[in-house]
Design a protein around this motif. Structure first.
Motif, mmCIF file in Angstrom:
data_model
loop_
_atom_site.group_PDB
_atom_site.id
_atom_site.type_symbol
_atom_site.label_atom_id
_atom_site.label_comp_id
_atom_site.label_asym_id
_atom_site.label_seq_id
_atom_site.Cartn_x
_atom_site.Cartn_y
_atom_site.Cartn_z
ATOM 1 N N GLN A 88 0.827 -1.206 0.000
ATOM 2 C CA GLN A 88 0.000 0.000 0.000
ATOM 3 C C GLN A 88 0.860 1.252 0.000
ATOM 4 N N GLN A 89 1.955 1.240 0.746
ATOM 5 C CA GLN A 89 2.846 2.397 0.796
ATOM 6 C C GLN A 89 3.439 2.699 -0.581
ATOM 7 N N LYS A 90 3.752 1.651 -1.328
ATOM 8 C CA LYS A 90 4.280 1.831 -2.685
ATOM 9 C C LYS A 90 3.206 2.411 -3.603
ATOM 10 N N CYS A 91 1.989 1.907 -3.438
ATOM 11 C CA CYS A 91 0.883 2.392 -4.264
ATOM 12 C C CYS A 91 0.564 3.857 -3.985
ATOM 13 N N VAL A 92 0.610 4.245 -2.728
ATOM 14 C CA VAL A 92 0.340 5.634 -2.344
ATOM 15 C C VAL A 92 1.345 6.568 -3.017
ATOM 16 N N LYS A 93 2.620 6.191 -2.987
ATOM 17 C CA LYS A 93 3.670 7.010 -3.613
ATOM 18 C C LYS A 93 3.489 7.069 -5.134
ATOM 19 N N ARG A 94 3.104 5.936 -5.719
ATOM 20 C CA ARG A 94 2.929 5.871 -7.167
ATOM 21 C C ARG A 94 1.828 6.812 -7.636
ATOM 22 N N TYR A 95 0.698 6.830 -6.922
ATOM 23 C CA TYR A 95 -0.426 7.660 -7.358
ATOM 24 C C TYR A 95 -0.285 9.113 -6.910
ATOM 25 N N LYS A 96 0.542 9.340 -5.912
ATOM 26 C CA LYS A 96 0.796 10.716 -5.481
ATOM 27 C C LYS A 96 1.507 11.495 -6.586
ATOM 28 N N LYS A 97 2.322 10.785 -7.363
ATOM 29 C CA LYS A 97 3.012 11.407 -8.496
ATOM 30 C C LYS A 97 2.021 11.866 -9.562
ATOM 31 N N LEU A 98 0.829 11.270 -9.554
ATOM 32 C CA LEU A 98 -0.235 11.643 -10.495
ATOM 33 C C LEU A 98 -1.225 12.620 -9.862
ATOM 34 N N ASN A 99 -0.820 13.235 -8.737
ATOM 35 C CA ASN A 99 -1.640 14.193 -7.988
ATOM 36 C C ASN A 99 -2.893 13.551 -7.397
ATOM 37 N N ALA A 100 -2.717 12.337 -6.870
ATOM 38 C CA ALA A 100 -3.812 11.635 -6.188
ATOM 39 C C ALA A 100 -3.408 11.367 -4.746
ATOM 40 N N GLU A 101 -4.262 11.766 -3.805
ATOM 41 C CA GLU A 101 -3.999 11.561 -2.376
ATOM 42 C C GLU A 101 -4.851 10.402 -1.881
ATOM 43 N N THR A 102 -4.211 9.454 -1.169
ATOM 44 C CA THR A 102 -4.893 8.236 -0.718
ATOM 45 C C THR A 102 -5.140 8.274 0.790
ATOM 46 N N PHE A 103 -6.348 7.846 1.197
ATOM 47 C CA PHE A 103 -6.707 7.804 2.607
ATOM 48 C C PHE A 103 -7.344 6.453 2.941
ATOM 49 N N TYR A 104 -7.142 6.017 4.196
ATOM 50 C CA TYR A 104 -7.691 4.741 4.667
ATOM 51 C C TYR A 104 -8.663 5.041 5.798
ATOM 52 N N ILE A 105 -9.914 4.670 5.610
ATOM 53 C CA ILE A 105 -10.979 5.047 6.547
ATOM 54 C C ILE A 105 -11.725 3.812 7.033
ATOM 55 N N TYR A 106 -12.112 3.819 8.308
ATOM 56 C CA TYR A 106 -12.851 2.698 8.899
ATOM 57 C C TYR A 106 -14.008 3.230 9.737
ATOM 58 N N LYS A 107 -14.979 2.358 9.991
ATOM 59 C CA LYS A 107 -16.124 2.726 10.825
ATOM 60 C C LYS A 107 -15.975 2.170 12.242
ATOM 61 N N TYR A 108 -15.626 0.869 12.360
ATOM 62 C CA TYR A 108 -15.491 0.230 13.676
ATOM 63 C C TYR A 108 -14.125 -0.456 13.788
ATOM 64 N N ASP A 109 -13.564 -0.436 14.986
ATOM 65 C CA ASP A 109 -12.272 -1.088 15.216
ATOM 66 C C ASP A 109 -12.402 -2.126 16.330
ATOM 67 N N TYR A 110 -11.883 -3.326 16.069
ATOM 68 C CA TYR A 110 -11.895 -4.407 17.049
ATOM 69 C C TYR A 110 -10.461 -4.801 17.405
ATOM 70 N N GLY A 111 -9.708 -3.807 17.885
ATOM 71 C CA GLY A 111 -8.356 -4.053 18.361
ATOM 72 C C GLY A 111 -7.253 -3.968 17.325
ATOM 73 N N SER A 112 -7.598 -3.742 16.085
ATOM 74 C CA SER A 112 -6.597 -3.742 15.026
ATOM 75 C C SER A 112 -5.654 -2.545 15.113
ATOM 76 N N ILE A 113 -6.190 -1.368 15.336
ATOM 77 C CA ILE A 113 -5.373 -0.156 15.362
ATOM 78 C C ILE A 113 -4.393 -0.171 16.532
ATOM 79 N N LYS A 114 -4.837 -0.678 17.659
ATOM 80 C CA LYS A 114 -3.968 -0.766 18.840
ATOM 81 C C LYS A 114 -2.803 -1.716 18.595
ATOM 82 N N THR A 115 -3.082 -2.812 17.916
ATOM 83 C CA THR A 115 -2.068 -3.808 17.628
ATOM 84 C C THR A 115 -1.166 -3.394 16.470
ATOM 85 N N TYR A 116 -1.746 -2.702 15.499
ATOM 86 C CA TYR A 116 -0.995 -2.268 14.330
ATOM 87 C C TYR A 116 -1.157 -0.762 14.131
#
Length: 264
Positions: free
Chosen positions: A148-176
């Motif tokens: 994903q980090q590679k993809c974000v950089k690739r599309y940023k060169k084309l003037n595209a900004e990437t965001f990752y959005i979630y509604k509910y979290d079940y421990g994932s963000i704390k762990t990662y």
């Protein structure tokens, strides 16, 4: 006593079976209109459509939804979305940037994933399943983040900004914590992702037009959407694919016959 217990068991099994067999099934198209099972299956095979099943009490709803779709954010507008994303992410968004959003209704840590995996095995015990371990889960997650980090950089060169959005979290963000997900307060779910498991990615242009995906999004199609300000030819390809219910799709929506790695 044993005979009575056996009869009681048979009675409960009969009630359970009767209850299940009496479930009503409905087949709805993408516009919430009831259709025949035959037409439903025909639509399910279309390149730009797909189908989902919903169980509610004594009803089973078979629903046709869009795999790919174009639209416009008239009510909230590009500027409001851009301002909200910039504020919540503490990230400057370049002028007239294309906004790309990867969306997940729920994020799960390893324990939650493991519970879901075990439930899946019980429902599909006739199919052989591989082992599920923390090591495998961790490796897969890190590999995904790196890509994903590679993809974000690739599309940023084309003037595209990437965001990752979630509604509910079940421990994932704390762990990662390095996932950098943004919590949705309702705007994105209510605007783009109302039906769970329907879609998970959207591209938004500065003029408010958007393209939403709920399937294998080929990189070559995404690049064309990002590079071209005029989406008219792509909309025509979509319209031809949709109206004909073509399995392979037309133009930029033509289906690949072998799986290629893709960013989103």
């Amino acid at each position: 006593m044993k005979i009575n217990q056996f009869k009681l068991l048979l009675f409960f099994l009969f009630v359970a079976y009767s209850s299940y067999s009496q479930k009503k099934e409905y087949y709805l198209d993408e516009n919430m209109k009831e259709i025949t099972p035959h037409f439903y299956l025909e639509k399910c095979s279309s390149r730009v459509l797909k189908c989902l099943d919903f169980k509610t009490g004594k009803e089973i709803i078979h629903k046709v939804v869009f795999r790919f779709k174009f639209g416009s954010v008239k009510k909230i507008g590009y500027k409001q979305i851009k301002a909200l994303l910039s504020k919540t992410s503490n990230k400057a968004i370049s002028l007239n940037a294309i906004i790309m959003i990867t969306y997940r209704d729920s994020l799960y840590d390893f324990k939650a994933r493991e519970r879901n995996y075990k439930k899946h095995i019980l429902k599909h015990d006739s199919v052989k399943h591989g082992p599920f371990s923390l090591r495998k889960f961790d490796y897969s997650r890190k590999k995904w983040i790196k890509r994903q980090q590679k993809c974000v950089k690739r599309y940023k060169k084309l003037n595209a900004e990437t965001f990752y959005i979630y509604k509910y979290d079940y421990g994932s963000i704390k762990t990662y914590p390095n996932l950098h997900w943004i919590k949705d307060r309702g705007m994105f779910k209510n605007t783009f992702f109302k039906i769970m498991y329907n879609s998970n990615f959207v591209v938004i242009k500065p003029n408010g037009e958007y393209f939403i995906s709920g399937g294998h999004l080929q990189d070559k199609l995404l690049k064309k959407l990002v590079k071209n300000s005029d989406w008219t030819p792509f909309k025509k390809d979509w319209q031809n694919s949709y109206q004909s219910l073509h399995r392979e799709g037309y133009g930029v929506f033509e289906k690949e016959h072998y799986h290629k790695p893709h960013c989103f």
